[in-house]
Design a protein around this motif. Sequence first.
Motif, PDB file in Angstrom:
ATOM      1  N   LEU A 197      -9.494  -4.159  10.879  1.00 29.33           N
ATOM      2  CA  LEU A 197     -10.587  -3.911   9.938  1.00 29.33           C
ATOM      3  C   LEU A 197     -11.897  -4.481  10.457  1.00 29.33           C
ATOM      4  N   GLY A 198     -12.955  -3.696  10.285  1.00 29.42           N
ATOM      5  CA  GLY A 198     -14.301  -4.165  10.590  1.00 29.42           C
ATOM      6  C   GLY A 198     -15.099  -4.217   9.308  1.00 29.42           C
ATOM      7  N   PHE A 199     -16.075  -5.101   9.247  1.00 30.91           N
ATOM      8  CA  PHE A 199     -16.917  -5.244   8.068  1.00 30.91           C
ATOM      9  C   PHE A 199     -18.379  -5.164   8.469  1.00 30.91           C
ATOM     10  N   GLY A 200     -19.138  -4.326   7.777  1.00 30.54           N
ATOM     11  CA  GLY A 200     -20.572  -4.263   7.997  1.00 30.54           C
ATOM     12  C   GLY A 200     -21.260  -5.373   7.229  1.00 30.54           C
ATOM     13  N   THR A 201     -22.471  -5.677   7.636  1.00 29.03           N
ATOM     14  CA  THR A 201     -23.270  -6.698   6.952  1.00 29.03           C
ATOM     15  C   THR A 201     -23.932  -6.066   5.730  1.00 29.03           C
ATOM     16  N   ASN A 202     -23.684  -6.650   4.558  1.00 27.86           N
ATOM     17  CA  ASN A 202     -24.279  -6.101   3.340  1.00 27.86           C
ATOM     18  C   ASN A 202     -25.726  -6.586   3.182  1.00 27.86           C
ATOM     19  N   ASP A 203     -26.392  -6.116   2.151  1.00 26.24           N
ATOM     20  CA  ASP A 203     -27.792  -6.485   1.940  1.00 26.24           C
ATOM     21  C   ASP A 203     -27.975  -7.902   1.408  1.00 26.24           C
ATOM     22  N   PHE A 204     -26.880  -8.603   1.167  1.00 22.19           N
ATOM     23  CA  PHE A 204     -26.936 -10.042   0.879  1.00 22.19           C
ATOM     24  C   PHE A 204     -26.905 -10.829   2.189  1.00 22.19           C
ATOM     25  N   GLY A 205     -26.711 -10.118   3.328  1.00 23.59           N
ATOM     26  CA  GLY A 205     -26.645 -10.755   4.637  1.00 23.59           C
ATOM     27  C   GLY A 205     -25.263 -11.273   4.995  1.00 23.59           C
ATOM     28  N   LYS A 206     -24.228 -10.791   4.300  1.00 20.83           N
ATOM     29  CA  LYS A 206     -22.853 -11.262   4.517  1.00 20.83           C
ATOM     30  C   LYS A 206     -21.961 -10.123   5.012  1.00 20.83           C
ATOM     31  N   LYS A 207     -20.957 -10.462   5.799  1.00 16.75           N
ATOM     32  CA  LYS A 207     -19.973  -9.490   6.271  1.00 16.75           C
ATOM     33  C   LYS A 207     -18.766  -9.522   5.334  1.00 16.75           C
ATOM     34  N   ARG A 208     -19.006  -9.221   4.085  1.00 14.37           N
ATOM     35  CA  ARG A 208     -17.977  -9.238   3.057  1.00 14.37           C
ATOM     36  C   ARG A 208     -18.493  -8.466   1.850  1.00 14.37           C
ATOM     37  N   TYR A 209     -17.656  -8.329   0.863  1.00 10.22           N
ATOM     38  CA  TYR A 209     -18.043  -7.697  -0.388  1.00 10.22           C
ATOM     39  C   TYR A 209     -19.034  -8.587  -1.121  1.00 10.22           C
ATOM     40  N   GLY A 210     -20.071  -7.977  -1.635  1.00 15.19           N
ATOM     41  CA  GLY A 210     -21.020  -8.647  -2.515  1.00 15.19           C
ATOM     42  C   GLY A 210     -21.068  -7.842  -3.798  1.00 15.19           C
ATOM     43  N   GLY A 211     -20.570  -8.384  -4.860  1.00 15.97           N
ATOM     44  CA  GLY A 211     -20.427  -7.634  -6.102  1.00 15.97           C
ATOM     45  C   GLY A 211     -21.726  -7.267  -6.782  1.00 15.97           C
ATOM     46  N   PRO A 212     -21.638  -6.387  -7.779  1.00 15.33           N
ATOM     47  CA  PRO A 212     -22.806  -5.999  -8.556  1.00 15.33           C
ATOM     48  C   PRO A 212     -23.534  -7.221  -9.097  1.00 15.33           C
ATOM     49  N   CYS A 213     -24.853  -7.178  -8.975  1.00 16.42           N
ATOM     50  CA  CYS A 213     -25.678  -8.297  -9.417  1.00 16.42           C
ATOM     51  C   CYS A 213     -27.096  -7.789  -9.700  1.00 16.42           C
ATOM     52  N   PRO A 214     -27.219  -6.803 -10.597  1.00 13.66           N
ATOM     53  CA  PRO A 214     -28.552  -6.245 -10.853  1.00 13.66           C
ATOM     54  C   PRO A 214     -29.448  -7.261 -11.553  1.00 13.66           C
ATOM     55  N   PRO A 215     -30.751  -7.069 -11.442  1.00 12.79           N
ATOM     56  CA  PRO A 215     -31.660  -7.977 -12.147  1.00 12.79           C
ATOM     57  C   PRO A 215     -31.380  -7.944 -13.654  1.00 12.79           C
ATOM     58  N   PRO A 216     -31.363  -9.101 -14.306  1.00 14.23           N
ATOM     59  CA  PRO A 216     -31.146  -9.118 -15.759  1.00 14.23           C
ATOM     60  C   PRO A 216     -32.185  -8.243 -16.464  1.00 14.23           C
ATOM     61  N   GLY A 217     -31.718  -7.454 -17.423  1.00 17.51           N
ATOM     62  CA  GLY A 217     -32.612  -6.606 -18.197  1.00 17.51           C
ATOM     63  C   GLY A 217     -33.057  -5.337 -17.497  1.00 17.51           C
ATOM     64  N   HIS A 218     -32.527  -5.053 -16.311  1.00 13.95           N
ATOM     65  CA  HIS A 218     -32.939  -3.874 -15.536  1.00 13.95           C
ATOM     66  C   HIS A 218     -32.193  -2.617 -15.953  1.00 13.95           C
ATOM     67  N   GLY A 219     -31.252  -2.738 -16.861  1.00 11.62           N
ATOM     68  CA  GLY A 219     -30.493  -1.571 -17.311  1.00 11.62           C
ATOM     69  C   GLY A 219     -29.204  -1.401 -16.526  1.00 11.62           C
ATOM     70  N   THR A 220     -28.527  -0.320 -16.824  1.00 10.91           N
ATOM     71  CA  THR A 220     -27.249  -0.029 -16.196  1.00 10.91           C
ATOM     72  C   THR A 220     -27.451   0.452 -14.763  1.00 10.91           C
ATOM     73  N   HIS A 221     -26.717  -0.157 -13.845  1.00 14.26           N
ATOM     74  CA  HIS A 221     -26.723   0.271 -12.452  1.00 14.26           C
ATOM     75  C   HIS A 221     -25.407   0.978 -12.160  1.00 14.26           C
ATOM     76  N   HIS A 222     -25.453   1.916 -11.225  1.00 13.25           N
ATOM     77  CA  HIS A 222     -24.287   2.701 -10.826  1.00 13.25           C
ATOM     78  C   HIS A 222     -23.893   2.312  -9.405  1.00 13.25           C
ATOM     79  N   TYR A 223     -22.654   1.876  -9.252  1.00 14.11           N
ATOM     80  CA  TYR A 223     -22.142   1.407  -7.960  1.00 14.11           C
ATOM     81  C   TYR A 223     -21.213   2.469  -7.401  1.00 14.11           C
ATOM     82  N   HIS A 224     -21.638   3.064  -6.296  1.00 12.95           N
ATOM     83  CA  HIS A 224     -20.924   4.173  -5.676  1.00 12.95           C
ATOM     84  C   HIS A 224     -20.010   3.639  -4.576  1.00 12.95           C
ATOM     85  N   PHE A 225     -18.712   3.713  -4.823  1.00 11.16           N
ATOM     86  CA  PHE A 225     -17.716   3.392  -3.815  1.00 11.16           C
ATOM     87  C   PHE A 225     -17.407   4.720  -3.114  1.00 11.16           C
ATOM     88  N   LYS A 226     -17.692   4.799  -1.828  1.00 13.92           N
ATOM     89  CA  LYS A 226     -17.509   6.036  -1.073  1.00 13.92           C
ATOM     90  C   LYS A 226     -16.483   5.815   0.024  1.00 13.92           C
TER      91      LYS A 226
END
Length: 154
Positions: A85-114
């Motif tokens: 298994l290989g892991f890409g670097t996420n936008d948190f700067g980590k080579k692992r899963y970074g869970g949903p963490c939208p700004p508080p009060g920003h509304g519903t976000h949609h997380y697309h697992f592809k």
Amino acid sequence: MALRLTSPAFEDGQPIPAKYTCNGSNISPPLEWDGAPPGTKSFVLICEDPDAPARTFRHWAVYNILPGRTLLPEGADAGTPTEPLGFGTNDFGKKRYGGPCPPPGHGTHHYHFKLAALNTAELKVPAEAGVAEVWETARPFVVAEAELVGTYER
């Protein structure tokens, strides 16, 4: 049958349990798939949030998933010695899963697992590749795709 991606943790279009977000344990949810076409030699999986304020935010990339696999268990953030298994670097700067963490009060976000079935056994990407680069590198090898969308709001 077409390639299909599901999770025992949430239904398509439904909320992702807090356990899999930055407000919980921040571990990857269990994912399952079936319907891979003949000739599939590996899989690649990403998760991204197109509802992020500035741009699509990329949370996870896993590649070189063996063709016989039909699931990633909860907390699948590291390869085992028997699997490349290989892991890409996420936008948190980590080579692992970074869970949903939208700004508080920003509304519903949609997380697309592809999930994409590939006709290559090994996706060759630089060690520091980000999620977007992993997905773009995979594009020429895609033989089937599936998507599961979860929502989250803080």
